[in-house]
Design a protein around this motif. Structure first.
Motif, PDB file in Angstrom:
ATOM      1  N   LEU B 107       0.847  -1.196   0.000  1.00  0.00           N
ATOM      2  CA  LEU B 107       0.000   0.000   0.000  1.00  0.00           C
ATOM      3  C   LEU B 107       0.881   1.245   0.000  1.00  0.00           C
ATOM      4  O   LEU B 107       2.007   1.216   0.505  1.00  0.00           O
ATOM      5  CB  LEU B 107      -0.892   0.015   1.251  1.00  0.00           C
ATOM      6  N   PRO B 108       0.374   2.327  -0.555  1.00  0.00           N
ATOM      7  CA  PRO B 108       1.174   3.552  -0.536  1.00  0.00           C
ATOM      8  C   PRO B 108       1.223   4.158   0.865  1.00  0.00           C
ATOM      9  O   PRO B 108       0.335   3.906   1.696  1.00  0.00           O
ATOM     10  CB  PRO B 108       0.426   4.472  -1.508  1.00  0.00           C
ATOM     11  N   VAL B 216       9.879   0.622  -1.546  1.00  0.00           N
ATOM     12  CA  VAL B 216       9.198   0.012  -0.413  1.00  0.00           C
ATOM     13  C   VAL B 216       9.930   0.375   0.869  1.00  0.00           C
ATOM     14  O   VAL B 216      11.159   0.344   0.923  1.00  0.00           O
ATOM     15  CB  VAL B 216       9.144  -1.530  -0.563  1.00  0.00           C
ATOM     16  N   VAL B 217       9.169   0.724   1.886  1.00  0.00           N
ATOM     17  CA  VAL B 217       9.744   1.114   3.170  1.00  0.00           C
ATOM     18  C   VAL B 217      10.258  -0.127   3.861  1.00  0.00           C
ATOM     19  O   VAL B 217       9.492  -1.021   4.241  1.00  0.00           O
ATOM     20  CB  VAL B 217       8.699   1.828   4.041  1.00  0.00           C
ATOM     21  N   ILE B 218      11.571  -0.189   4.046  1.00  0.00           N
ATOM     22  CA  ILE B 218      12.183  -1.347   4.684  1.00  0.00           C
ATOM     23  C   ILE B 218      12.077  -1.218   6.197  1.00  0.00           C
ATOM     24  O   ILE B 218      11.758  -2.170   6.903  1.00  0.00           O
ATOM     25  CB  ILE B 218      13.666  -1.458   4.261  1.00  0.00           C
ATOM     26  N   ALA B 219      12.366  -0.049   6.704  1.00  0.00           N
ATOM     27  CA  ALA B 219      12.306   0.153   8.153  1.00  0.00           C
ATOM     28  C   ALA B 219      11.864   1.581   8.422  1.00  0.00           C
ATOM     29  O   ALA B 219      12.181   2.499   7.667  1.00  0.00           O
ATOM     30  CB  ALA B 219      13.672  -0.103   8.798  1.00  0.00           C
ATOM     31  N   SER B 220      11.119   1.720   9.511  1.00  0.00           N
ATOM     32  CA  SER B 220      10.663   3.046   9.889  1.00  0.00           C
ATOM     33  C   SER B 220      10.512   3.107  11.393  1.00  0.00           C
ATOM     34  O   SER B 220      10.201   2.085  12.031  1.00  0.00           O
ATOM     35  CB  SER B 220       9.313   3.357   9.224  1.00  0.00           C
ATOM     36  N   THR B 221      10.708   4.251  11.949  1.00  0.00           N
ATOM     37  CA  THR B 221      10.477   4.408  13.386  1.00  0.00           C
ATOM     38  C   THR B 221       8.983   4.434  13.688  1.00  0.00           C
ATOM     39  O   THR B 221       8.601   4.400  14.844  1.00  0.00           O
ATOM     40  CB  THR B 221      11.130   5.693  13.895  1.00  0.00           C
ATOM     41  N   GLY B 227       6.706  -1.579   4.927  1.00  0.00           N
ATOM     42  CA  GLY B 227       6.065  -2.403   3.918  1.00  0.00           C
ATOM     43  C   GLY B 227       5.228  -1.596   2.938  1.00  0.00           C
ATOM     44  O   GLY B 227       4.759  -2.126   1.934  1.00  0.00           O
ATOM     45  N   LYS B 228       5.036  -0.319   3.199  1.00  0.00           N
ATOM     46  CA  LYS B 228       4.266   0.494   2.275  1.00  0.00           C
ATOM     47  C   LYS B 228       5.211   1.056   1.219  1.00  0.00           C
ATOM     48  O   LYS B 228       6.426   1.038   1.376  1.00  0.00           O
ATOM     49  CB  LYS B 228       3.566   1.621   3.035  1.00  0.00           C
ATOM     50  N   THR B 229       4.641   1.573   0.135  1.00  0.00           N
ATOM     51  CA  THR B 229       5.479   2.065  -0.942  1.00  0.00           C
ATOM     52  C   THR B 229       5.455   3.580  -1.000  1.00  0.00           C
ATOM     53  O   THR B 229       4.409   4.210  -0.844  1.00  0.00           O
ATOM     54  CB  THR B 229       5.037   1.495  -2.309  1.00  0.00           C
ATOM     55  N   ALA B 230       6.656   4.099  -1.231  1.00  0.00           N
ATOM     56  CA  ALA B 230       6.769   5.554  -1.407  1.00  0.00           C
ATOM     57  C   ALA B 230       7.154   5.859  -2.847  1.00  0.00           C
ATOM     58  O   ALA B 230       7.641   6.957  -3.156  1.00  0.00           O
ATOM     59  CB  ALA B 230       7.832   6.100  -0.448  1.00  0.00           C
TER      60      ALA B 230
END
Lengths: 80, 500
Positions: B107-108, B216-221, B227-230
Motif C-alpha cells: 500500500l502507498p 518500499v519502506v524497509i524500516a521506519s520508526t 512495507g508500504k510504498t513511497a
C-alpha cells in the motif's frame, strides 16, 4: 544762602513747572516778611513747608503737595 | 475730504506682535520637529524590523542547513545495517530457493490521505504488535482493499487514491527457526535500533524511514509505514538523485505541518541502496517564526511560498500565481497552507515581492488585513520562501502621536497664555494713557481740577509727573493772572474816583 534758595527753586520746579519761580518767591517773601527770597536760611524752612502744604493742594493732588512739602523739609537735614 | 486710516489699538498690536514673534515661530519649530521625529522614528522602526527579518531568515537557513547535514550524516550509520539486512534477506531467499514476497499487497504511504485514527503521534521504538517484516516471512494475504470512500478532514473531503501493486498474493511461509531467517530478523532489528537511537530527540525528527530503491519502506520508526510504498512520492523520486527538501505539508499522522528531507543511501562506489527520509519536527522552527519579541501587540512574521498556477482546463479562465501562507500568523491561527493571496493583488505587495526573491522595507498601505503597516521583507533561500516582518503603523507611531497630541495641547495652552498676557499688558499700558487723555480733554474744556492717580516709576509715571506739573503751573498762573486783572481794575477804579 543763595545756594539753599537754588535748591528750593529746583524742588519747586519739579512740582510747579514754569510757575515755580513766581510761586516760591512769593512764599519765601511771606516767610521772610518782604526780604529777598535768596536770603532764606535753614531755620525758615519749617514755615516755608507749612505755607507750601497749605497752598500747593490748590494746584496739585494732596499726595503731590505732601511730597513737595517733605522735599523742602528734607533740606533741613542737608544744611544742618 | 479727509481719509481716515484705521489704526489698530495697542491691544490688537500687542496681540499680533506676540503671536507673530512668539507663538508662530514656536509652532513652526514644533511642527518641523514633530515631522523630523516622525521620519526618524519610522526609519528606526523599519531598521529594527529589517534586523529581526535578517536574524530570523538566517536562523531558518541555519536550521534547515543543519537538518540537511544531520540527515546526510545519519546515512553513514544506516548504510551498513541496510546492507546487512539486504544480505541477510538474500541469504534467506537463497536458502528458500524462492524470492521473498511481501506479506500483503503493498500500500502507498499515507502522505496525502486522511489521518489514521488513534495513531501514535511520535514514532514508538517498540510497539505492542510485532510488525511483519516486509522482506521476511509473508503472512496470509488479505483481499486488496477497495477504494475507500472519501474521508473528511476538517470539513473537507479528501479523495483516497490507493495505488496497489498487484503482486502474487500467495507466498510460501518462511520457517522462523531457520538460521538465515533469524539472521535476517536480527539484521532488521539492528536497523530499527539504530533508527530508534537517532530519533531519541523527537524535537528534531518525527520519523525516520529507510526506503529501498524500489520504493518500499524497509524500516521506519513508525512501524505502520513499513512495507508500504513511497514510489510515487515526490521526496522519494528526488531523494534517489540527491538530498531533497520537500516543502511543508500537513501531516496526516500528526495533523501538524511537517517537512521531509530525503537523501540517497549510497556506498562509496556510488551504488544506490535506497533513500533515507526524515520527517522534521517543525515545532522549534515555528517557535522561531512565531517569536514576536520586539513586535509589540500587532506585529507579526509572515512566511509565504510562491505557488505557480495550474494549467487551466479547457474553456476555463487561466488562474493566477499565488503566494501561500506557510505558517500561522498572529491574527490568523489557521493561515498555514489555507490562506493565500493572488500575485498582482493590490495588498500584501511585500509578501509577493519576498516570495519572488526580492527584499525591501518601508511603509505599506495595505496588508492582508487591510491595515497600513511598516514592513521589512526578504527571501528565505533554503526554503524558497518569502518572509515579512511587520507591525501596524498606528502602533509603531504611537509615541510620535502621543508627543504630537502633547505638543498641540501645549501650543493651545501657550496661545491662551499669550492672548491673556496681551490683554493684561495692553490694559496696563493703555489705562494710564487713557487717563491722561481724559485729563487732557477736561483741561482743554477749562476744567483744571484734574488729579491723576498714576504712580509708577516708568516712562508712563514720568509722563504723568510732567502732566501734573503742567497742570499745577497752569492753575497758578491763571489764578494770579485773574488777581492781577482784579487788582488792575481796582486801581483804575480808585484812580478815577480820585480824579473826580
Amino acid at each position: 544762602m543763595a545756594r539753599l534758595y537754588d535748591e528750593i527753586l529746583a524742588i519747586a520746579s519739579n512740582y510747579m513747572g514754569v510757575a515755580a519761580d513766581d510761586y516760591i518767591r512769593r512764599r519765601i517773601r511771606i516767610v521772610l516778611r518782604g526780604d529777598e527770597p535768596e536770603t532764606i536760611s535753614v531755620d525758615r524752612l519749617d514755615r516755608l513747608a507749612v505755607g507750601i502744604d497749605m497752598t500747593a493742594k490748590g494746584y496739585m493732588s494732596k499726595s503731590k503737595a505732601e511730597a513737595f512739602r517733605d522735599a523742602i523739609l528734607a533740606l533741613k537735614n542737608k544744611y544742618t | 475730504m479727509t481719509i481716515s486710516r484705521k489704526t489698530w489699538s495697542w491691544r490688537t498690536r500687542l496681540l499680533i506682535l506676540l503671536l507673530l514673534f512668539a507663538v508662530v515661530p514656536l509652532l513652526g519649530i514644533s511642527i518641523w520637529s514633530l515631522e523630523k521625529l516622525e521620519e526618524t522614528h519610522e526609519t528606526n522602526t523599519v531598521d529594527a524590523l529589517k534586523a529581526i527579518a535578517h536574524a530570523r531568515a538566517e536562523a531558518i537557513d541555519q536550521i534547515i542547513g543543519n537538518r540537511r547535514r544531520d540527515v546526510e550524516r545519519i546515512v553513514s550509520q544506516v548504510l551498513p545495517r541496510l546492507i546487512a539486512v539486504r544480505e541477510a534477506n538474500a541469504a534467506l531467499a537463497a536458502q528458500l530457493a524462492a524470492p521473498l514476497l511481501p506479506a500483503e499487497p503493498v500500500l502507498p504511504l499515507p502522505e496525502l490521505q486522511d489521518a489514521q485514527q488513534n495513531v501514535p503521534l511520535a514514532p514508538q521504538p517498540a510497539d505492542d504488535v510485532e510488525p511483519p517484516t516486509p522482506d521476511a516471512a509473508p503472512a496470509p494475504v488479505e483481499p486488496a482493499p477497495a477504494a475507500e470512500a472519501p474521508v473528511k478532514q476538517r470539513g473537507r473531503a479528501i479523495p483516497i487514491e490507493p495505488r496497489l501493486r498487484d503482486r502474487k498474493a500467495t507466498a510460501p511461509p518462511v520457517p522462523q527457526d531457520l538460521p538465515a531467517a533469524k539472521a535476517a530478523a536480527e539484521a532488521l532489528d539492528d536497523l530499527h535500533q539504530v533508527l530508534g537511537l537517532i530519533l531519541w530527540d523527537p524535537e528534531i525528527f518525527e520519523e525516520l524511514l529507510v526506503i529501498g530503491e524500489d520504493g518500499v519502506v524497509i524500516a521506519s520508526t513508525f512501524h505502520k509505514h513499513e512495507g508500504k510504498t513511497a514510489e510515487g512520492l515526490e521526496y522519494f523520486q528526488n531523494g534517489l538523485k540527491a538530498t531533497y527538501l520537500q516543502p511543508p505539508f500537513l501531516s496526516p499522522i500528526t495533523e501538524r505541518l511537517t517537512m521531509v528531507i530525503a537523501t540517497p543511501i549510497r556506498t562509496s562506489d556510488l551504488k544506490l541502496h535506497g533513500v533515507l527520509a526524515a520527517r522534521l519536527n517543525l515545532e522549534r522552527f515555528f517557535r522561531l517564526i512565531n517569536d514576536l519579541t520586539g513586535l509589540g501587540t500587532t506585529g507579526e512574521i509572515l512566511v509565504g511560498k510562491h505557488q505557480k498556477a495550474r494549467k487551466p482546463e479547457k474553456d476555463k479562465e487561466p488562474e493566477k500565481d499565488r503566494v501561500v501562507f506557510m505558517a500561522p500568523t498572529r491574527h490568523d491561527a489557521e493561515a498555514a497552507l489555507r490562506r493565500s493571496i493572488e500575485m498582482g493583488a493590490k495588498h500584501s505587495i511585500s509578501l509577493q515581492e519576498a516570495a519572488r526573491g526580492l527584499q525591501g522595507a518601508g511603509k505599506q498601505s495595505e496588508d492582508y488585513r487591510g491595515k497600513t503597516t511598516l514592513e521589512a521583507w526578504l527571501p528565505v533561500p533554503s526554503l524558497d520562501w518569502g518572509m515579512v516582518v511587520k507591525i501596524d503603523y498606528d502602533e509603531a507611531m504611537r509615541p510620535v502621536q502621543t508627543m504630537r497630541t502633547q505638543t498641540w495641547l501645549m501650543a493651545l495652552a501657550l496661545l491662551v497664555i499669550v492672548v491673556t498676557s496681551a490683554f493684561v499688558v495692553s490694559r496696563e499700558l493703555v489705562r494710564p494713557l487713557r487717563t491722561l487723555k481724559n485729563a487732557t480733554d477736561r483741561i482743554s474744556r477749562g476744567d483744571l481740577d484734574v488729579q491723576l492717580e498714576i504712580r509708577s516709576n516708568d516712562e508712563i509715571g514720568e509722563l504723568a509727573d510732567s502732566f501734573e506739573r503742567m497742570v499745577a503751573a497752569t492753575k497758578y498762573l491763571r489764578e494770579h493772572a485773574r488777581r492781577a486783572d482784579e487788582d488792575e481794575e481796582e486801581d483804575v477804579g480808585n484812580e478815577s474816583t480820585e480824579n473826580q
